[in-house]
Design an enzyme around this catalytic site. Structure first.
Site, PDB file in Angstrom:
ATOM      1  N   GLU A 147       3.896  10.671  -4.074  1.00 18.95           N
ATOM      2  CA  GLU A 147       4.564   9.608  -3.326  1.00 18.95           C
ATOM      3  C   GLU A 147       4.344   8.260  -3.994  1.00 18.95           C
ATOM      4  O   GLU A 147       5.283   7.466  -4.162  1.00 18.95           O
ATOM      5  CB  GLU A 147       4.066   9.571  -1.887  1.00 18.95           C
ATOM      6  CG  GLU A 147       4.758   8.491  -1.057  1.00 18.95           C
ATOM      7  CD  GLU A 147       4.057   8.196   0.261  1.00 18.95           C
ATOM      8  OE1 GLU A 147       4.763   7.960   1.256  1.00 18.95           O
ATOM      9  OE2 GLU A 147       2.807   8.187   0.284  1.00 18.95           O
ATOM     10  N   TRP A 184       8.521  12.333   3.983  1.00 16.36           N
ATOM     11  CA  TRP A 184       9.528  11.383   4.446  1.00 16.36           C
ATOM     12  C   TRP A 184      10.733  12.073   5.081  1.00 16.36           C
ATOM     13  O   TRP A 184      11.701  11.408   5.472  1.00 16.36           O
ATOM     14  CB  TRP A 184      10.016  10.509   3.288  1.00 16.36           C
ATOM     15  CG  TRP A 184       9.092   9.386   2.960  1.00 16.36           C
ATOM     16  CD1 TRP A 184       8.113   9.365   2.007  1.00 16.36           C
ATOM     17  CD2 TRP A 184       9.047   8.105   3.602  1.00 16.36           C
ATOM     18  NE1 TRP A 184       7.464   8.159   2.015  1.00 16.36           N
ATOM     19  CE2 TRP A 184       8.018   7.359   2.981  1.00 16.36           C
ATOM     20  CE3 TRP A 184       9.778   7.522   4.632  1.00 16.36           C
ATOM     21  CZ2 TRP A 184       7.707   6.058   3.360  1.00 16.36           C
ATOM     22  CZ3 TRP A 184       9.482   6.222   5.014  1.00 16.36           C
ATOM     23  CH2 TRP A 184       8.454   5.514   4.377  1.00 16.36           C
ATOM     24  N   TYR A 222       9.378   0.803   0.544  1.00 11.82           N
ATOM     25  CA  TYR A 222       8.297   0.370  -0.345  1.00 11.82           C
ATOM     26  C   TYR A 222       8.678   0.163  -1.813  1.00 11.82           C
ATOM     27  O   TYR A 222       8.543  -0.940  -2.344  1.00 11.82           O
ATOM     28  CB  TYR A 222       7.161   1.391  -0.282  1.00 11.82           C
ATOM     29  CG  TYR A 222       6.544   1.527   1.074  1.00 11.82           C
ATOM     30  CD1 TYR A 222       5.553   0.653   1.519  1.00 11.82           C
ATOM     31  CD2 TYR A 222       6.934   2.557   1.932  1.00 11.82           C
ATOM     32  CE1 TYR A 222       4.988   0.785   2.778  1.00 11.82           C
ATOM     33  CE2 TYR A 222       6.364   2.699   3.197  1.00 11.82           C
ATOM     34  CZ  TYR A 222       5.390   1.806   3.617  1.00 11.82           C
ATOM     35  OH  TYR A 222       4.831   1.938   4.857  1.00 11.82           O
ATOM     36  N   CYS A 245       4.323  -0.010   6.681  1.00 11.54           N
ATOM     37  CA  CYS A 245       3.053  -0.026   7.421  1.00 11.54           C
ATOM     38  C   CYS A 245       1.948  -0.570   6.513  1.00 11.54           C
ATOM     39  O   CYS A 245       1.267  -1.518   6.851  1.00 11.54           O
ATOM     40  CB  CYS A 245       2.715   1.370   7.922  1.00 11.54           C
ATOM     41  SG  CYS A 245       3.912   2.018   9.102  1.00 11.54           S
ATOM     42  N   ARG A 268      -0.189  -3.263   8.845  1.00  6.25           N
ATOM     43  CA  ARG A 268       0.186  -3.819  10.146  1.00  6.25           C
ATOM     44  C   ARG A 268       0.053  -2.763  11.231  1.00  6.25           C
ATOM     45  O   ARG A 268      -0.209  -3.059  12.397  1.00  6.25           O
ATOM     46  CB  ARG A 268       1.620  -4.335  10.114  1.00  6.25           C
ATOM     47  CG  ARG A 268       2.629  -3.215   9.901  1.00  6.25           C
ATOM     48  CD  ARG A 268       4.054  -3.598  10.205  1.00  6.25           C
ATOM     49  NE  ARG A 268       4.916  -2.434   9.996  1.00  6.25           N
ATOM     50  CZ  ARG A 268       5.263  -1.583  10.949  1.00  6.25           C
ATOM     51  NH1 ARG A 268       4.826  -1.734  12.185  1.00  6.25           N
ATOM     52  NH2 ARG A 268       6.034  -0.548  10.682  1.00  6.25           N
ATOM     53  N   ASP A 308      -1.553   4.937  11.670  1.00  6.03           N
ATOM     54  CA  ASP A 308      -1.813   6.222  12.310  1.00  6.03           C
ATOM     55  C   ASP A 308      -3.078   6.783  11.660  1.00  6.03           C
ATOM     56  O   ASP A 308      -3.043   7.292  10.542  1.00  6.03           O
ATOM     57  CB  ASP A 308      -0.601   7.130  12.082  1.00  6.03           C
ATOM     58  CG  ASP A 308      -0.823   8.564  12.540  1.00  6.03           C
ATOM     59  OD1 ASP A 308      -1.928   8.897  13.006  1.00  6.03           O
ATOM     60  OD2 ASP A 308       0.116   9.363  12.408  1.00  6.03           O
TER      61      ASP A 308
END
Length: 318
Positions: A75, A97, A139, A200, A220, A223
């Site tokens: 990733e 994803w 991203y 995130c 921000r 999980d």
């Protein structure tokens, strides 16, 4: 006597992973229960910090459950290409994803195709993938091709050259190591509504001291059960790659979380993982130094001393 003392110290030292388990336990016991965007519900705290020493090849690779570090690495390498379509990941067997474009496809078409069948169509059909596999400017797009716009004399704006933040950080680490501006930012306010999921892990900052490269990641939203194990590995890996590229030793990874949460439907994962003890001290070796940070391949990374407990499956909240 000194060697005996060192042995005693090593036996009594707190394992670096314990801080992750302590955070998980604190959130589960004391977090504020909230209704979240997904409708599943979370227990959440605001503001958390973890610190990991990356010297000697050490990595924050969790051992209390198996973390598929090669998936996380693929990733990260995908981010560095600037690609935003899941097809490149699907063809490598990476499915982290897949749920977002699948949910969008079902919502917009009414076709109740299964996730597995959707992913197979992404792999088999380039045209279908181009239409339904794109995640928007997530991203990688922001990291290596942040959009710019130029003012024209007629009063309109036209697209300008994209900004490669990663390349600029490499250059600034080499030319001005004492700078306080070694930053990679993913939170492009103007494009958030076009992203499948706003970033995130949004802000990375790097710091040079005493010949070492330190890294800080601010999230921000986090999980803790499913996302954070990947985030820690990826941030540390990016720091290791940057350090190699600019001839510095790896220093410390500082992780900071904003809304730091556990999902209520992850109770079996949380309870099982908290009963486990960390074991081993995973190490990462970079087997090759590519010409640029954009030229690493999955086979360039070798992990040792990784004998984790088994994986614990849990659903992803979309």
């Amino acid at each position: 006597m000194a060697s005996s003392q060192q042995t005693t110290d090593s036996l009594t030292a707190v394992h670096p992973e314990q801080q992750y388990l302590d955070l998980m336990r604190h959130i589960w016991r004391h977090g504020s229960e909230r209704v979240d965007r997904t409708g599943i519900g979370t227990r959440s705290v605001f503001g958390a910090t973890l610190r990991f020493d990356l010297s000697g090849g050490a990595m924050p690779l969790l051992t209390t459950k198996r973390v598929y570090w090669k998936t996380a690495t693929r990733e990260l390498l995908w981010f560095l290409t600037g690609d935003t379509n899941i097809r490149a990941l699907v063809l490598q067997g990476v499915g982290i994803w897949n749920e977002w474009p699948h949910a969008k496809y079902v919502r917009e078409t009414g076709d109740e195709i299964t996730l597995d069948d959707f992913v197979q169509r992404i792999a088999d059909n380039e045209e279908f993938a181009a239409r339904w596999g794109d995640l928007g400017p997530v991203y990688g797009k922001q990291w290596v091709d942040w959009p710019t716009y130029r003012y024209r004399k007629d009063g309109a704006y036209e697209p300008g050259p994209g900004i490669n933040q990663v390349a600029e950080v490499v250059e600034s680490l080499q030319s001005n190591p004492g700078s306080r501006r070694h930053i990679i930012e993913g939170w492009n306010v103007a494009e958030l509504d076009r992203m499948a999921l706003p970033p995130c892990h949004k802000t990375y900052q790097f710091h040079v001291a005493d010949g070492k490269l330190n890294a800080l990641l601010y999230q921000r939203s986090c999980d803790v059960a499913l996302g954070l194990p990947f985030n820690l590995w990826s941030a540390a890996l990016l720091a290791r790659m940057l350090a190699q590229q600019v001839d510095l030793e790896p220093g410390e990874l500082v992780w900071m979380g904003g809304d730091t949460h556990l999902y209520l439907n992850h109770v079996h994962l949380i309870e099982e993982q908290l009963e486990r003890e960390p074991r081993g001290h995973p190490r990462l070796e970079l087997l090759r130094r590519p010409e640029t940070i954009f030229d690493y391949r999955i086979e360039d990374f070798q992990v040792s001393d990784y004998t984790p407990h088994g994986a614990i499956k849990a659903p992803v909240a979309v």
